[in-house]
Write a protein that holds these residues in place. Sequence first.
Motif, mmCIF file in Angstrom:
data_model
loop_
_atom_site.group_PDB
_atom_site.id
_atom_site.type_symbol
_atom_site.label_atom_id
_atom_site.label_comp_id
_atom_site.label_asym_id
_atom_site.label_seq_id
_atom_site.Cartn_x
_atom_site.Cartn_y
_atom_site.Cartn_z
ATOM 1 N N LYS A 273 -28.760 4.927 -11.219
ATOM 2 C CA LYS A 273 -27.350 4.961 -10.836
ATOM 3 C C LYS A 273 -26.753 3.559 -10.880
ATOM 4 C CE LYS A 273 -27.930 6.977 -6.833
ATOM 5 N NZ LYS A 273 -27.593 7.582 -5.520
ATOM 6 N N VAL A 274 -25.510 3.476 -11.300
ATOM 7 C CA VAL A 274 -24.770 2.216 -11.333
ATOM 8 C C VAL A 274 -23.557 2.381 -10.435
ATOM 9 C CG1 VAL A 274 -23.543 0.562 -12.801
ATOM 10 C CG2 VAL A 274 -25.545 1.778 -13.695
ATOM 11 N N HIS A 275 -23.264 1.374 -9.648
ATOM 12 C CA HIS A 275 -22.111 1.439 -8.748
ATOM 13 C C HIS A 275 -20.856 1.756 -9.568
ATOM 14 C CE1 HIS A 275 -19.115 0.375 -5.768
ATOM 15 N NE2 HIS A 275 -20.072 0.199 -4.861
ATOM 16 N N PRO A 276 -20.107 2.784 -9.203
ATOM 17 C CA PRO A 276 -18.960 3.212 -10.022
ATOM 18 C C PRO A 276 -17.910 2.131 -10.220
ATOM 19 C CG PRO A 276 -18.961 4.310 -7.867
ATOM 20 C CD PRO A 276 -20.288 3.660 -8.027
ATOM 21 N N GLU A 277 -17.746 1.239 -9.256
ATOM 22 C CA GLU A 277 -16.754 0.179 -9.405
ATOM 23 C C GLU A 277 -17.198 -0.875 -10.412
ATOM 24 O OE1 GLU A 277 -13.654 0.146 -8.123
ATOM 25 O OE2 GLU A 277 -14.155 2.170 -7.462
ATOM 26 N N LEU A 278 -18.502 -0.991 -10.636
ATOM 27 C CA LEU A 278 -18.981 -1.895 -11.685
ATOM 28 C C LEU A 278 -18.667 -1.333 -13.065
ATOM 29 C CD1 LEU A 278 -22.497 -3.103 -10.431
ATOM 30 C CD2 LEU A 278 -20.422 -4.485 -10.668
ATOM 31 N N LEU A 279 -18.723 -0.026 -13.188
ATOM 32 C CA LEU A 279 -18.478 0.603 -14.486
ATOM 33 C C LEU A 279 -17.064 0.348 -14.997
ATOM 34 C CD1 LEU A 279 -20.266 4.012 -13.869
ATOM 35 C CD2 LEU A 279 -21.034 2.187 -15.399
ATOM 36 N N SER A 280 -16.128 0.123 -14.087
ATOM 37 C CA SER A 280 -14.744 -0.106 -14.491
ATOM 38 C C SER A 280 -14.324 -1.566 -14.356
ATOM 39 C CB SER A 280 -13.805 0.764 -13.647
ATOM 40 O OG SER A 280 -13.924 0.445 -12.264
#
Length: 327
Positions: A273-280
């Motif tokens: 899992k990757v922190h969703p805020e990092l993805l954007s």
Amino acid sequence: MSTSAYKILITEPIPQKTISFLEDFGKVVVGEKGAYQSEDRLIEDISQYHALLCMLSTPVTEQVLKHGDNLEIVANFAVGYDNINVEAAHEMGIKVANTPDVLTEACGDYAMGLLLALSRKFKEAEQYLRDGKFKGWEPLGFLGMELRGRTLGIIGMGRIGQAFANRAKAFGMNIIYHNRTPVDRDIEQQLDATYISDHKELAKKCDVLSLNCPLTDETHHLVDQELLAIMKDHALLVNISRGAVIDEEALAEALHQKAIAGAALDVFEEEPKVHPELLSAPNTLLLPHIASATHKTREAIGQLAAEAIVAVLQGKPNHEIPNLISR
């Protein structure tokens, strides 16, 4: 016990060379990809095996080890071993091995590649082209940071940190570093590296901060909101150590607010899992834990782990097995 009676579990597919090497010594079972990322599945199966060759994603907890009635060795397919309860293993008389040295050069190359891609905005520029937006050379297009004359701060000047420093020096960067203790003077001179005793002071000074340290209680969330706040606003962050060295929520916020200029991450706190805020987040290069991903290195990792397994099952003394983790 005859060698044919030994049973060895490899938790997921690895290079065939390693599997074949172990098959000459005992019965080898290879799990499907992702099958042994569960403590429960390991507890269910581990009692029948004499050796475990596992991944960083394999949770070798105290409970798993307690169920390893026949288990003599756990060999990690990695240089790190924070997925293994080493203390519990030693208390139960189970040996633990890792794979140091063999991935140093591949990781040094990779860290330099991450920095080049991040500092020169390779990902964004390629996507721009693929999206059909490239209409010709643009004088203000994708302006990035030149590395010559910039300061690279390394936290963790072990083998991989030194390999990265050596490459960065060739690009004309100035090297400063923080470590538990300074490295040998001759290494400092070879790298033109300066020791900084306080990691926060290092973070203030550098244009690029690279994390190359192991995950320990002291390094958990070493890069937090406080540290990010004192970094330069044009600074870049590179992490190929362990995900939990960074407070990912704090990093995502710093990137979105442009408190720092970018980050290149190969590891994450709750992989996969990757922190969703990092993805954007802007100017962020996120890759799926591939720092050691070369044919040569992955084969060498497997061979070193396999050799430790064979040596332990053959009853060789600890001093003849250099990659055993001591108490």
